[in-house]
Every structure is written in structure tokens, then in C-alpha cells.
Write a protein that holds these residues in place. Structure first.
Motif, short mmCIF file in Angstrom:
data_model
loop_
_atom_site.label_atom_id
_atom_site.label_comp_id
_atom_site.label_asym_id
_atom_site.label_seq_id
_atom_site.Cartn_x
_atom_site.Cartn_y
_atom_site.Cartn_z
N TRP A 24 0.85 -1.18 0.00
CA TRP A 24 0.00 0.00 0.00
C TRP A 24 0.89 1.24 0.00
O TRP A 24 1.77 1.39 0.86
CB TRP A 24 -0.92 0.02 1.20
N VAL A 25 0.65 2.09 -0.95
CA VAL A 25 1.38 3.35 -1.05
C VAL A 25 0.48 4.45 -0.51
O VAL A 25 -0.56 4.76 -1.10
CB VAL A 25 1.77 3.63 -2.53
N TYR A 26 0.86 5.02 0.63
CA TYR A 26 0.06 6.06 1.27
C TYR A 26 0.53 7.44 0.79
O TYR A 26 1.74 7.74 0.77
CB TYR A 26 0.18 5.96 2.79
N LEU A 27 -0.41 8.27 0.39
CA LEU A 27 -0.12 9.56 -0.21
C LEU A 27 -0.22 10.69 0.81
O LEU A 27 -0.95 10.59 1.80
CB LEU A 27 -1.08 9.82 -1.38
N LYS A 28 0.49 11.76 0.56
CA LYS A 28 0.58 12.86 1.52
C LYS A 28 -0.67 13.73 1.55
O LYS A 28 -1.04 14.26 2.59
CB LYS A 28 1.79 13.73 1.22
N ASP A 29 -1.30 13.95 0.41
CA ASP A 29 -2.39 14.92 0.37
C ASP A 29 -3.38 14.54 -0.72
O ASP A 29 -3.21 13.58 -1.45
CB ASP A 29 -1.84 16.33 0.15
N LYS A 30 -4.43 15.35 -0.78
CA LYS A 30 -5.44 15.22 -1.83
C LYS A 30 -5.65 16.57 -2.50
O LYS A 30 -5.20 17.61 -1.99
CB LYS A 30 -6.77 14.73 -1.23
N GLN A 31 -6.36 16.54 -3.60
CA GLN A 31 -6.54 17.75 -4.39
C GLN A 31 -7.80 18.50 -3.98
O GLN A 31 -8.88 17.93 -3.88
CB GLN A 31 -6.61 17.37 -5.87
N ASP A 32 -7.65 19.80 -3.68
CA ASP A 32 -8.78 20.71 -3.48
C ASP A 32 -9.76 20.19 -2.43
O ASP A 32 -10.98 20.14 -2.64
CB ASP A 32 -9.50 20.92 -4.82
N VAL A 33 -9.22 19.80 -1.27
CA VAL A 33 -10.03 19.18 -0.22
C VAL A 33 -11.11 20.13 0.30
O VAL A 33 -12.29 19.79 0.38
CB VAL A 33 -9.14 18.69 0.93
N ALA A 34 -10.70 21.34 0.65
CA ALA A 34 -11.64 22.27 1.27
C ALA A 34 -12.83 22.57 0.35
O ALA A 34 -13.99 22.59 0.78
CB ALA A 34 -10.92 23.56 1.65
N ASN A 35 -12.55 22.79 -0.92
CA ASN A 35 -13.62 23.10 -1.87
C ASN A 35 -14.54 21.89 -2.09
O ASN A 35 -15.76 22.04 -2.22
CB ASN A 35 -13.01 23.55 -3.20
N SER A 36 -13.96 20.70 -2.12
CA SER A 36 -14.77 19.49 -2.31
C SER A 36 -15.70 19.25 -1.14
O SER A 36 -16.87 18.90 -1.31
CB SER A 36 -13.85 18.28 -2.52
N VAL A 37 -15.17 19.43 0.07
CA VAL A 37 -15.99 19.22 1.27
C VAL A 37 -17.10 20.27 1.33
O VAL A 37 -18.24 19.97 1.74
CB VAL A 37 -15.11 19.27 2.53
N ALA A 38 -16.79 21.48 0.91
CA ALA A 38 -17.80 22.55 0.94
C ALA A 38 -18.86 22.36 -0.14
O ALA A 38 -19.97 22.90 -0.03
CB ALA A 38 -17.12 23.90 0.78
N ASN A 39 -18.53 21.63 -1.18
CA ASN A 39 -19.46 21.36 -2.28
C ASN A 39 -19.57 19.84 -2.48
O ASN A 39 -19.05 19.30 -3.47
CB ASN A 39 -18.99 22.04 -3.56
N PRO A 40 -20.21 19.15 -1.56
CA PRO A 40 -20.16 17.68 -1.53
C PRO A 40 -20.78 17.01 -2.75
O PRO A 40 -20.46 15.85 -3.03
CB PRO A 40 -20.92 17.33 -0.25
N ALA A 48 -26.23 9.79 -0.95
CA ALA A 48 -25.20 9.61 0.08
C ALA A 48 -25.15 10.81 1.02
O ALA A 48 -25.01 10.65 2.24
CB ALA A 48 -23.85 9.39 -0.58
N ILE A 49 -25.30 12.01 0.45
CA ILE A 49 -25.29 13.22 1.29
C ILE A 49 -26.48 13.20 2.24
O ILE A 49 -26.35 13.51 3.44
CB ILE A 49 -25.32 14.48 0.40
N ASP A 50 -27.64 12.83 1.71
CA ASP A 50 -28.85 12.79 2.55
C ASP A 50 -28.68 11.79 3.70
O ASP A 50 -29.09 12.05 4.84
CB ASP A 50 -30.06 12.42 1.71
N ARG A 51 -28.10 10.66 3.37
CA ARG A 51 -27.93 9.64 4.42
C ARG A 51 -26.97 10.13 5.49
O ARG A 51 -27.22 9.95 6.69
CB ARG A 51 -27.40 8.34 3.78
N LYS A 52 -25.91 10.76 5.10
CA LYS A 52 -24.95 11.27 6.07
C LYS A 52 -25.61 12.35 6.94
O LYS A 52 -25.43 12.38 8.17
CB LYS A 52 -23.71 11.83 5.35
N ASN A 53 -26.36 13.22 6.30
CA ASN A 53 -27.03 14.27 7.07
C ASN A 53 -28.04 13.68 8.05
O ASN A 53 -28.17 14.15 9.19
CB ASN A 53 -27.74 15.24 6.11
#
Length: 538
Positions: A24-40, A48-53
Motif C-alpha cells: 500500500w502506497v500512502y499519499l501525503k495529500d489530496k486535491q482541493d479538499v476544502a472546496n470538495s468538502v464545501a461542495n459535496p 449519500a449526502i442525505d444519508r450522512k445528514n
């Protein structure tokens, strides 16, 4: 029987080394995390969003997909097959030999760590990681030995700490012969890296630049930039690439040498050279009818000077010694150093005081000469016999400065030759009060980089500003009116994570007093912005 057994054992060794392993190769970061979380909806279905909410489950970075660019690069690695990926773990499952998998750590900076499915291999994996880290530090933290003062005087060591050692930059050295460069231990590191890109003797019209019995001046000059003897001597641009061109005909002084020089500069341009170092100057000749007068040193009369002007127009930066006529009847800077488009380098001693032999500027010349100075008295060099010694003259202050400039330009690749020259001038010790002895003075290359970063990177947009830069103890953040928070992470130039903070308009500062002096990366992520800024820590 023993021979057969030995043969079978030898066959088994490569088989064991090349056996396919899973990891398993573990990566340091992901792309545009903050924007993705803010726009799920960009990363999850509405269901999936409804279920989580409904179950009060937070949408976080684990929901953001693995960076596909990283996966593509891993797929292209030698001997590696990408089998699967996990966004929750930000990891990629790969298959390959143990050697090829461990080589990923060396090849890709975005990898955090690797875990083998065969747990017995993980101990060796950690050793390999540690060894790689040590190797990287060795490239950026040098024991300069005899060369320490001349590098530290212009803050070249600070650029090295930030991993700017000339990598990717190319210097053409126009000089006399380069005796023994092809065999000397001092240039073994340069040769092993493949960083001597080419050579030519324009005087003798061949590529035998190494065996000329009298041609050692180029060797000495090159050593100040590229020489390397472990714990004894390090040149100021040890990881730059070099073309070595002989244009000086040692026994004779004839204008044809100017033509050789221009021809070499033309070739350098065609080869994509960034910087020309020329520890040469032309004023008078064996035939006095060919000689120039001091009035001809006007920046556009000598053939070589006109050639240097064109080299500048082509985008190269010519660094040239001022000359060593300060104490004789000629006295002033010679050609091509008289050009306003050449960075002319005079000489100081180890304490930074003017050396009386260094040629001086004149009102004849259309721009301030010399431009700057560097150590040119008792400069540390390596002779053609692999002996560390000293020599004096602007022949050595020029390459010391040229090597420092390629490190600076590596850090600021979008700058033009004119912009780099001006940054160097403005960083110098007497920029506001130049004179004909020291010009603008001794440059501070760390300050030159800091000045460029504070203008170009800190305030390029108005969403998030970081100040001051350079910073001493506390760094402040100014958020735009549409920003409620920013996630701040600080890394060193090797990518090691050092610190984290959550910044808001009311809690807008971060203590960095514990950081050592150097250059750091501050990664800023918010709902509207994601960017990385370089900051100097004093």
C-alpha cells in the motif's frame, strides 16, 4: 556437485529480489479538499449526502477521491502495477518487485510512506526511507570547507538550504583551457551526474579542452562553481549543468579572441544556456594598432561588447569579471564588462573590503560599473592537480557570483535576465549609494529571493495575504471578506510537515519563532482558495 549447487543459488537470488510483492502506497495529500468538502455534490451522490445528514455523519477529507494525477504517475513507474485505490486511506495498492516499490519513495515526493503486505519487508522499507531523507539533506546542507566564506558572503548558503543548488540551470563557461577536468576527483560528482553537457575549443577547433598544457584557468574558475570534495570544498552551484568553451588563446592577445567569444556565446544561445560566466576582458593587444582606448569602453564599441549586448537580447545573463587593472594605467573596467547589459563583478577581500587591483567604473560607461562585488582576493579554488588553494582576481569573484545567480534564478524561473540582474543589484550592501569601486556593493541573494517572493507570491491575489515576509517570530494572515477561515500548514522545502493552524478573522496569527532560519512553504486552504506561498524565516 558444489558448482551446480552454487549455480542454482545464484539463479535464486535475482528471482527472490524480483518476486512480485503487494504493498500500500500512502499519499501525503489530496486535491482541493476544502472546496470538495464545501461542495459535496462534486464528490458524493445526493443520496449519500442525505444519508450522512440524516445520521449526522460529517463529510470530511476521507470522502475526497485520491488524486488521479498521482495514480497516473504511479502507473507509469517502472515495474509497477496499480491494483486498487482507497480514498478513505488515501492509498493505492500496487504490485511489483520490492526494489521497484521502494524506488517509488525516491521518485515521487507525494508519497508519505509504504507498507508491504509481507510485514517482514516493512523494516527494510523504513531503513530505505531514512537513507533517502539523509541523502536529500546532504544535497542541501553542505560542509563548504575552504569555500565557506566566499559563498556565505553573498548568502549562497541560504539558497542551498532551500534546495536551490543550480538544478535545472545551465551555465556556459567561456575561458581558457580546462586542464584535467575530465579526470579530477574534484569534478567526479559533476561528471557522474552527467552535468558536463558539452565542450569545445574555439581556438584550436576541436573538443580537446582538457589536455592543453597551459590551459588551467578555466579549471580554476569552474571549481568555484562546480568543484566538490567531501567536507573540504563545495562550489556555489554544485548541481547546475555546464558547457565548457575555450575562447582564450593564452600566449597571444589578439582581437580574434573576441570573435571566438561571440561565436561561443552564439552556440550557448542555441543550446539553451541560461548564464554565461566570462572571466575574460579585452583592452589592449600585442599589436598596438588593434588596441582600444579607455574612451572605447562605452558599452557599445568593442566587438565583444556588442556581442554581449545581443546575448542579453537573446535572454541570457552574462556575468563578467571587471578586470584587474585598478592599480595600473588602464584602471577602468574593460570589454565586455563595460556593457550595461552585462553584470560586471569586482573584487573584495574576505572581510568585504575593496581590493585595489579590481578595475573601477567610469563616467565613460553608460551604467554603474562595476555592478556588484564578491570575494576576489584569496578566493578558494581547486587546481588542476586536485589541490585546494587560493588565487586572487576578478576572475574568481565573477564565477562565484554567476553560480549564486543560477541558484537564485532556479528559485525564480519566471524572471527575465534583466529582472534577475536588478534583484541582485537591489539586494546589494550599498544599493542607494553606489560608487566606482564596489558598484552597488555585496549582494545578499537571500534578500533578493525574499524581495521577489514578497511581491510575486504573497500579494498576487487579494483573497488571503500573509505578512511580513521575511518573518521573524509571528506571521499574520489577512482574510478577504468572503473568507470565514483558512486551514494553514507549514512545510520545509523537503516537504516535511512542521506545523498546522486554523486561522479566522479574529484569530489571525501563527507563532513561527521555533522554526530555524530558511525558506518554508505555507499551504493555505479555504472554501474559496487553495494556494502555497514561500516565506523567508529570519
Amino acid at each position: 556437485m558444489k558448482k551446480n549447487l552454487l549455480f542454482l543459488m545464484l539463479l535464486c537470488v535475482p528471482f527472490i529480489l524480483l518476486a512480485q510483492q503487494d504493498a500500500w502506497v500512502y499519499l501525503k495529500d489530496k486535491q482541493d479538499v476544502a472546496n470538495s468538502v464545501a461542495n459535496p455534490t462534486t464528490i458524493l451522490t445526493q443520496k449519500a449526502i442525505d444519508r450522512k445528514n440524516r445520521h449526522h455523519i460529517v463529510i470530511d477529507a476521507r470522502d475526497v477521491p485520491v488524486n488521479e494525477t498521482y495514480i497516473s504517475q504511479l502507473k507509469g513507474a517502472t515495474g509497477i502495477t496499480v491494483m486498487a485505490k482507497s480514498k478513505w486511506f488515501n492509498a493505492v495498492h500496487v504490485r511489483g518487485s520490492e526494489i521497484d516499490i521502494n524506488n517509488l519513495l525516491i521518485s515521487f515526493s507525494f508519497i508519505d510512506h509504504i507498507e508491504f503486505a509481507d510485514k517482514s519487508l516493512n523494516a527494510s522499507k523504513k531503513v530505505k526511507q531514512k537513507q533517502q531523507s539523509k541523502f536529500t539533506e546532504t544535497l542541501t546542507t553542505f560542509n563548504y570547507g575552504s569555500a565557506g566564506n566566499q559563498i556565505q558572503m553573498i548568502k549562497g548558503d541560504q539558497l542551498h538550504l532551500a534546495n536551490y543548488t543550480g538544478t535545472g540551470m545551465t551555465i556556459a563557461v567561456l575561458d581558457g583551457g580546462f586542464k584535467n577536468v575530465n579526470t579530477m576527483l574534484a569534478f567526479q560528482r559533476l561528471r557522474d551526474a552527467g552535468n558536463i553537457l558539452g565542450d569545445y575549443d574555439f581556438v584550436n577547433r576541436d573538443d580537446d579542452i582538457y589536455t592543453n598544457a597551459t590551459g588551467n584557468h578555466g579549471t580554476w574558475v569552474l571549481s568555484t562553481m562546480a568543484g566538490y570534495l567531501q567536507d573540504q570544498y563545495v562550489g556555489i552551484a554544485p548541481d547546475a549543468s555546464y558547457y565548457l568553451f575555450t575562447t582564450e588563446d593564452g600566449p597571444n592577445e589578439n582581437p580574434v579572441e573576441e570573435s571566438y567569444w561571440v561565436e561561443a556565446a552564439e552556440r550557448a544561445d542555441s543550446l539553451g544556456v541560461d548564464v554565461i560566466n566570462s572571466s575574460l576582458g579585452y583592452t589592449t593587444y600585442d599589436n598596438p594598432n588593434y588596441s582600444y582606448t579607455t574612451a572605447d569602453m562605452d558599452g557599445n564599441t568593442a566587438f565583444i561588447t556588442k556581442g554581449a549586448n545581443i546575448a542579453f537580447e537573446k535572454g541570457m545573463l552574462v556575468v563578467n569579471s571587471a578586470g584587474n587593472s585598478g592599480n595600473d594605467s588602464w584602471q577602468i573596467v574593460g570589454a565586455p564588462a563595460d556593457s550595461p547589459n552585462v553584470l560586471t563583478v569586482g573584487a573584495v577581500n574576505a572581510s568585504g573590503d575593496y581590493v585595489s587591483t579590481s578595475s573601477v567604473g567610469s563616467a565613460i560607461q553608460p551604467s554603474q560599473k562595476p555592478d556588484v562585488v564578491a570575494q576576489g582576493q584569496a578566493s578558494a579554488i581547486i587546481t588542476e592537480n586536485d589541490v585546494i588553494s587560493t588565487s586572487s582576481g576578478t576572475s574568481f569573484s565573477s564565477p562565484i557570483m554567476a553560480g549564486g545567480i543560477v541558484c537564485l534564478w532556479q528559485a525564480l524561473p519566471d524572471k527575465t535576465n534583466a529582472e534577475i540582474m536588478q534583484l541582485v543589484r537591489e539586494s546589494a550592501s550599498q544599493y542607494n549609494t553606489p560608487d566606482y569601486l564596489l558598484g552597488y556593493g555585496i549582494p545578499d541573494l537571500q534578500l533578493a529571493l525574499s524581495s521577489a517572493l514578497s511581491v510575486d507570491e504573497n500579494f498576487r491575489d487579494n483573497s488571503i495575504n500573509v505578512f511580513p515576509n521575511p518573518v521573524k517570530d509571528v506571521v499574520y494572515f489577512k482574510l478577504a471578506s468572503n473568507e470565514d477561515f483558512v486551514d494553514v500548514n507549514i512545510f520545509n522545502m523537503l516537504g516535511k510537515h512542521l506545523s498546522h493552524a486554523f486561522i479566522t478573522p479574529t484569530n489571525n496569527q501563527m507563532d513561527v519563532s521555533s522554526l530555524s532560519s530558511g525558506i518554508y512553504l505555507i499551504k493555505l486552504e479555504s472554501v474559496n482558495t487553495s494556494k502555497t506561498i514561500k516565506v523567508i524565516k529570519h
